[in-house]
Design a protein around this motif. Structure first.
Motif, PDB file in Angstrom:
ATOM      1  N   HIS A  39      39.907  18.237  67.602  1.00 46.17           N
ATOM      2  CA  HIS A  39      40.451  17.203  66.734  1.00 46.17           C
ATOM      3  C   HIS A  39      41.750  16.658  67.326  1.00 46.17           C
ATOM      4  N   GLU A  86      42.788  12.885  54.872  1.00 45.87           N
ATOM      5  CA  GLU A  86      42.047  13.868  54.067  1.00 45.87           C
ATOM      6  C   GLU A  86      42.366  15.300  54.470  1.00 45.87           C
ATOM      7  N   LEU A  87      43.656  15.535  54.783  1.00 45.94           N
ATOM      8  CA  LEU A  87      44.123  16.878  55.116  1.00 45.94           C
ATOM      9  C   LEU A  87      45.015  17.451  54.019  1.00 45.94           C
ATOM     10  N   THR A 105      43.563  20.359  51.983  1.00 43.15           N
ATOM     11  CA  THR A 105      42.151  20.166  51.669  1.00 43.15           C
ATOM     12  C   THR A 105      41.340  21.248  52.382  1.00 43.15           C
ATOM     13  N   THR A 107      39.220  20.743  54.634  1.00 34.84           N
ATOM     14  CA  THR A 107      39.260  20.406  56.065  1.00 34.84           C
ATOM     15  C   THR A 107      40.526  20.952  56.703  1.00 34.84           C
ATOM     16  N   GLN A 110      40.356  24.684  57.154  1.00 33.55           N
ATOM     17  CA  GLN A 110      39.459  25.022  58.264  1.00 33.55           C
ATOM     18  C   GLN A 110      40.139  24.775  59.602  1.00 33.55           C
ATOM     19  N   ARG A 111      40.808  23.637  59.759  1.00 38.82           N
ATOM     20  CA  ARG A 111      41.452  23.308  61.036  1.00 38.82           C
ATOM     21  C   ARG A 111      42.639  24.221  61.324  1.00 38.82           C
ATOM     22  N   GLU A 114      41.296  27.444  62.403  1.00 36.30           N
ATOM     23  CA  GLU A 114      40.771  27.328  63.769  1.00 36.30           C
ATOM     24  C   GLU A 114      41.895  27.391  64.797  1.00 36.30           C
TER      25      GLU A 114
END
Length: 157
Positions: A39, A86-87, A105, A107, A110-111, A114
């Motif tokens: 990303h 949308e974070l 969020t 997302t 998750q990021r 990660e």
């Protein structure tokens, strides 16, 4: 303040080595993440806010501004940018519509997880290359490093 038998010269030597080595470690990890993270990299201010909101979910814009040593209107602009990506989401206080609580969020969770996994894997690989004594010394120093971070003044992210 605890008393110490360390000389001023010894303390200065350790301080100098930490000032050089910790940012170098951070930069090396960031470079590795940039190579493998699929990303786009967020600008530093957005990233600092996102990490803070992950750590202190439900924080208000004002509290985030205080923690990051920023003006609330600048943090509000970062919140808007992260919301568009949308974070981040704002949840209004039902009792006071002027107050919004910040939440990552799914997302973002998750990021961030990660990135944390990638960094942990890089450090683990590097630790495997060290001697047992070096790994033991680093393990022993973790508590002291955490204590040191609590004694430093807060900084903007």
């Amino acid at each position: 303040m605890p008393t110490s038998s360390a000389s001023s010269r010894d303390i200065d030597r350790v301080a100098s080595a930490l000032v050089v080595s910790l940012p170098a470690l951070h930069r090396a990890l960031e470079r590795q993440v940039e190579q493998e993270f699929p990303h786009p990299r967020l600008p530093e201010g957005r990233l600092a806010l996102l990490w803070l909101v992950e750590e202190r979910e439900g924080i208000t814009v004002r509290e985030a501004a205080d923690a990051l040593l920023m003006k609330p209107n600048n943090v509000s602009a970062l919140v808007s940018q992260l919301t568009e990506l949308e974070l981040l989401e704002r949840r209004q206080d039902p009792a006071d519509k002027r107050v919004a609580y910040l939440h990552p969020t799914a997302t973002a969770w998750q990021r961030l997880a990660e990135v944390r996994r990638l960094k942990t894997a890089y450090v683990a690989r590097a630790l495997h290359a060290l001697t047992d004594g070096e790994r033991d010394a680093l393990g022993s120093a973790l508590g002291a490093l955490m204590s040191l971070s609590r004694h430093l003044p807060p900084t903007a992210g």
